[in-house]
Write a protein that holds these residues in place. Structure first.
Motif, PDB file in Angstrom:
ATOM      1  N   SER A  75       0.828  -1.205   0.000  1.00  0.00           N
ATOM      2  CA  SER A  75       0.000   0.000   0.000  1.00  0.00           C
ATOM      3  C   SER A  75       0.869   1.265   0.000  1.00  0.00           C
ATOM      4  N   PHE A  76       1.960   1.231   0.790  1.00  0.00           N
ATOM      5  CA  PHE A  76       2.847   2.403   0.882  1.00  0.00           C
ATOM      6  C   PHE A  76       3.965   2.366  -0.162  1.00  0.00           C
ATOM      7  N   VAL A 139      -6.815  -5.262   1.402  1.00  0.00           N
ATOM      8  CA  VAL A 139      -7.037  -4.509   2.646  1.00  0.00           C
ATOM      9  C   VAL A 139      -8.468  -3.996   2.586  1.00  0.00           C
ATOM     10  N   ASP A 142     -10.231  -3.182  -0.757  1.00  0.00           N
ATOM     11  CA  ASP A 142      -9.286  -2.801  -1.812  1.00  0.00           C
ATOM     12  C   ASP A 142      -8.286  -3.923  -2.095  1.00  0.00           C
TER      13      ASP A 142
ATOM     14  N   SER B  53      -2.981   5.741   1.932  1.00  0.00           N
ATOM     15  CA  SER B  53      -2.589   4.460   2.536  1.00  0.00           C
ATOM     16  C   SER B  53      -2.795   4.485   4.044  1.00  0.00           C
ATOM     17  N   LEU B  54      -2.484   5.635   4.658  1.00  0.00           N
ATOM     18  CA  LEU B  54      -2.694   5.755   6.110  1.00  0.00           C
ATOM     19  C   LEU B  54      -4.173   5.616   6.456  1.00  0.00           C
ATOM     20  N   ARG B  56      -6.258   3.894   4.903  1.00  0.00           N
ATOM     21  CA  ARG B  56      -6.613   2.486   4.692  1.00  0.00           C
ATOM     22  C   ARG B  56      -6.382   1.666   5.965  1.00  0.00           C
ATOM     23  N   PHE B  57      -5.381   2.066   6.741  1.00  0.00           N
ATOM     24  CA  PHE B  57      -4.999   1.290   7.932  1.00  0.00           C
ATOM     25  C   PHE B  57      -5.395   1.992   9.237  1.00  0.00           C
TER      26      PHE B  57
END
Lengths: 244, 185
Positions: A75-76, A139, A142, B53-54, B56-57
């Motif tokens: 993701s990152f 996730v 996604d 992304s942050l 997302r988590f």
């Protein structure tokens, strides 16, 4: 006065393979051998099926674990994080290749020496000696990409071969023991019948109605022997009357 | 006469040389500026990617809404353009809605760019609410921010202030913490 007939008094004996005892022993032995072979083949087929199924399940489980560890790094787009997540697979020497792709299909990381086959479905199996499994990196809702693993099944094949050898050896041993037991069993059944045949033949040749057969138990053969002896006694009782 | 002609010729050559130099300098400056613009745009796109992304988590208290409101404080064209591109995208099934600040009320995420003004007021306004505060200016964490984006050797990393995240009753996956350069408790 009556005498007991002995096998030596048999006038002529059939050939080895025509003897009832040999044929009966052969029949029982063949049955035991076929049973042992069928049992061995069933055992091997079941073992192959379960090893194949378990190998696939284990490979998918491993891929799922790696896919989970790759969620954040993919993701990152963290290269080091992706390398670290895949490096865990070094502890599993049967995994010969690992590839991480993003959702657009771009290769993010590759490790190992195996060749990637261009498909996302599970490929290979126990017969091929390798397995390729793919698991999506998800996730929430996604899908970020997918991880593919190439797993060698050479170890599982070796174990299965050892099992096959052990099963074959055990089956042969079981067949040999069954053959020995069937010979003894066949002798028990065939000896009284052979004696009956030999005595009947001797009586025909010598007109000696004083001969008798030894008792042969209470089964059908024993009943037949008892009836034969009774028949001989009856003939012996009537023959002097006839001759006089 | 000949002397006068030679002098005029020399003067023209000097003028031509000066003009050529000027053109080259202007060209180089233009190219450098274009390169810097592309670099700034790439960096802004990366910051947006990390922000998404942050999210997302991250976990917010209560049932998540259909939209994820990202409030943006900036005075920078590149970051504004990058966030505008993210507007309308979905993350974990939630549609992203990018809005300018103030106001801070109703923001799920507050992104404070280094170019933003009156940042202290923004941090103060967002404090206590369930807003994930992300910034890329030096000292973001010290001001009350939760995630600070940091450039380290051409890479964009981030530091996390877990105390601020917990105080706002937010959650951040341990997977993300593993990737952080520094986690302050």
């Amino acid at each position: 006065m009556t005498t007991t007939a002995s096998p030596s008094s048999v006038a002529e004996r059939p050939g080895v393979f025509q003897r009832l005892g040999v044929r009966l022993a052969g029949l029982l032995g063949l049955g035991a051998l076929i049973s042992a072979l069928l049992a061995m083949m069933t055992m091997l087929a079941l073992a192959s099926y379960y090893v194949d199924r378990d190998s696939k399940a284990e490979a998918l489980q491993t891929a799922r674990g790696v896919a989970f560890a790759l969620q954040a790094p993919v993701s990152f787009a963290d290269g080091q994080g992706i390398r670290d997540a895949v490096a865990v697979l070094r502890a599993r020497p049967q995994i010969l290749g690992a590839w991480v792709h993003d959702k657009s299909g771009t290769l993010l990381h590759a490790a190992g020496t195996a060749v990637l086959r261009p498909t996302r479905s599970t490929q290979g199996g126990l017969a091929d000696g390798w397995l390729q499994v793919t698991e999506p990196i998800v996730v929430g809702s996604d899908t970020l990409g997918h991880v593919t693993l190439h797993v060698s099944l050479a170890d599982a094949q070796r174990k299965l071969q050892a099992q096959a050898l052990a099963a074959a050896g055990t089956s042969l041993l079981a067949a040999f023991v069954a053959l020995l037991l069937s010979q003894r069993l066949a002798r028990r059944i065939s000896v009284p019948v052979a004696q009956l045949a030999a005595t009947a033949s001797t009586i025909t040749q010598e007109q000696n109605y004083q001969l008798r057969l030894p008792p042969a138990g209470s089964d059908e053969v024993g009943i037949a022997v008892s009836a034969f002896n009774h028949m001989l006694a009856e003939i012996e009782r009537r023959v002097p009357r006839c001759s006089s | 006469m000949l002397h006068s002609l030679r002098r005029r010729w020399t003067a023209r050559r000097a003028l031509a040389r000066t003009l050529a130099c000027l053109c080259l300098c202007l060209g180089a400056a233009g190219a450098g500026s274009a390169h810097a613009q592309v670099q700034a745009q790439d960096e802004a796109a990366l910051k947006v990617k990390i922000t998404l992304s942050l999210t997302r988590f991250a976990q917010w208290p209560g049932t998540p809404a259909d939209t994820l409101r990202i409030c943006l404080a900036q005075r920078d064209a590149a970051i504004a353009r990058a966030f505008a591109e993210a507007d309308g995208q979905t993350v974990n099934g939630r549609r992203i809605q990018v809005a300018p600040v103030p106001p801070v009320v109703g923001c799920n995420v507050l992104y404070v760019h280094a170019s933003a003004e009156r940042t202290t007021d923004l941090f103060r306004a967002a404090a206590g609410s369930a807003t994930l505060i992300i910034g890329d200016a030096d000292g973001t964490l010290a001001q009350g921010g939760m995630v600070e984006l940091v450039a380290v050797n051409d890479l964009l990393r981030f530091d996390v202030n877990m105390a601020a995240i917990r105080h706002a009753q937010l959650g951040l996956s341990s997977q993300v913490l593993k990737l952080a350069r520094q986690v302050r408790e």
